[in-house]
Design an enzyme around this catalytic site. Sequence first.
Site, PDB file in Angstrom:
ATOM      1  N   SER A   1       0.884  -1.156   0.000  1.00 63.41           N
ATOM      2  CA  SER A   1       0.000   0.000   0.000  1.00 63.41           C
ATOM      3  C   SER A   1       0.923   1.208   0.000  1.00 63.41           C
ATOM      4  O   SER A   1       2.134   1.051   0.089  1.00 63.41           O
ATOM      5  CB  SER A   1      -0.859   0.009   1.259  1.00 63.41           C
ATOM      6  OG  SER A   1      -0.020   0.214   2.378  1.00 63.41           O
ATOM      7  N   LYS A   2       0.349   2.365  -0.084  1.00 67.27           N
ATOM      8  CA  LYS A   2       1.174   3.580  -0.079  1.00 67.27           C
ATOM      9  C   LYS A   2       2.133   3.552   1.096  1.00 67.27           C
ATOM     10  O   LYS A   2       3.314   3.843   0.975  1.00 67.27           O
ATOM     11  CB  LYS A   2       0.276   4.823   0.022  1.00 67.27           C
ATOM     12  CG  LYS A   2      -0.073   5.397  -1.332  1.00 67.27           C
ATOM     13  CD  LYS A   2       0.685   6.713  -1.564  1.00 67.27           C
ATOM     14  CE  LYS A   2       1.093   6.927  -3.011  1.00 67.27           C
ATOM     15  NZ  LYS A   2       0.061   6.785  -3.997  1.00 67.27           N
ATOM     16  N   ARG A   3       1.614   3.148   2.258  1.00 63.07           N
ATOM     17  CA  ARG A   3       2.430   3.182   3.466  1.00 63.07           C
ATOM     18  C   ARG A   3       3.558   2.153   3.459  1.00 63.07           C
ATOM     19  O   ARG A   3       4.653   2.410   3.912  1.00 63.07           O
ATOM     20  CB  ARG A   3       1.549   2.983   4.705  1.00 63.07           C
ATOM     21  CG  ARG A   3       1.669   4.117   5.694  1.00 63.07           C
ATOM     22  CD  ARG A   3       0.618   4.012   6.774  1.00 63.07           C
ATOM     23  NE  ARG A   3      -0.728   4.002   6.202  1.00 63.07           N
ATOM     24  CZ  ARG A   3      -1.661   3.105   6.492  1.00 63.07           C
ATOM     25  NH1 ARG A   3      -1.404   2.129   7.334  1.00 63.07           N
ATOM     26  NH2 ARG A   3      -2.855   3.178   5.949  1.00 63.07           N
ATOM     27  N   SER A   4       3.246   0.953   2.922  1.00 67.43           N
ATOM     28  CA  SER A   4       4.271  -0.090   2.983  1.00 67.43           C
ATOM     29  C   SER A   4       5.203  -0.022   1.778  1.00 67.43           C
ATOM     30  O   SER A   4       5.950  -0.939   1.514  1.00 67.43           O
ATOM     31  CB  SER A   4       3.619  -1.463   3.084  1.00 67.43           C
ATOM     32  OG  SER A   4       2.823  -1.706   1.948  1.00 67.43           O
ATOM     33  N   GLY A   5       5.114   1.053   1.025  1.00 68.91           N
ATOM     34  CA  GLY A   5       6.080   1.250  -0.051  1.00 68.91           C
ATOM     35  C   GLY A   5       5.569   0.856  -1.419  1.00 68.91           C
ATOM     36  O   GLY A   5       6.325   0.377  -2.249  1.00 68.91           O
TER      37      GLY A   5
END
Length: 466
Positions: A251-255
């Site tokens: 996801s955006k957060r996990s890259g």
Amino acid sequence: MTRTRFAPSPTGLIHLGNARTALFNALLARRDGGAFILRIEDTDRERSRPEYETALIEDLAWLGLGWDEGPDRGGPHGPYRQSQRSERHHALLRGLVERGHAYPCFCSPEALEAERRAQRAQGQPPRYSGRCARLDPGEAARRVAAGEPHTLRFRVPHGREIAWDDLVRGPQRIDSTTLGDFVLRRTDGGVAFFFANAVDDADMAVSHVLRGEDHLANTPRQLLILQALGLPAPRYGHLPLIVGEDGRPLSKRSGALAVAELRERGYLPAAVVNHLARLGHRYPDEQLLDLDALARDFDPAAIHRAPARHQSQTLDHWQRLAVDALDDQSWWQWVGPGVAERVPEVDRAAFLQAVRPNCLFPHQAGEWAEIIYHRPEAPDIEARQVLEAAGPGFFCAAVEALRAHRDDPKAFLAALKAATGAKGKGLFLPLRLALTGRPHGPELGHLLRLLGPRAEERLAAHCHGN
Ligand code: GLU
């Protein structure tokens, strides 16, 4: 002939997940000397944007995934934008209705929702009951002619085993009865994505489809559709998800990085391609490989079924190898004209040699140019402590040793060692900090040469007890 395709929807930027899908399809075609096609699936009018199409073509081109046919370059099976193929889709849908493979469904969304709720309450999977499948064809035709809103549903044959040999997952089978009659055309006239997708693959003579596991549920439907249309089915292979360092889907957060973002940060296409090629596919060769070499050893059956884990550290490992593999001219291009401007012509080769191992990204070369040709970085607290602990005596000795051995870094270090008794870290760390402000960096010998007279000035500044 092997014909593969990448069929992105222009609804966002290309990220690592779909870039890998594109790469694997490109590698398969390249391995077999076949063709790789780019098809833009822009039938979702609300979410598709021409600027995303432009961006994804730019990103794929940057990765070097040359395609043989596509919206930008044409080809014998065009058009390569799905929205431009809709007449064909609708003609085939009419044929399916005429031959009884599809039928109009007048059930309202509310009625369907109630049906699903009742099924769920009884612990059954929600599936269309087939109410409109049993309508008298004459009556159905009358209601359509009267303008009653309706969808078109595919009449799924009952009790049929649908089987395919998945290129990645091996033999798959599913009982058609579990599918339920599915919608091919919505009330608004829009064609279901998986219908257009299957038809276009057949019309473009696509032989192999590698795509995300999220499309697995579409495959039995697509096989039924193609069979009813008398069109050939490609071989499908479903790629496991890519997960982030936390084991969760990217996801955006996990890259879930956009390829464009990686490019802006200075990643090289060779690094991204080599990283992607190994996400879920092992290569015996751990060197940086070009597309031809990656294609030679590519095998869909060797793709792991477990999710592939993306780690930024691994990407950086490939970046290291890619930066090291750049020829001089490409390295200067990569770091940008701003860096070259700061490095005197005569120093260019030495600067590159000294600084390249310390740069994973172009901006780092700029920092080293600043440090070497302008001034050392301001030391942090820890660095100041080290400089103080070494003391003015150490730096006065360093100035003296440097004057005696200006062109011989080795002799300079030996002399300083002899004069101060310092060695190892005790010798190098204060020197580095005085010269650059940083505890790590290019080899000391290279640094001293590039610094020239500035080395003595910087050491002398500490000799006076600054
Ligand atoms: N347009 C679909 C997607 O972007 C393609 C699916 C497929 O490759 O068959 O997910």
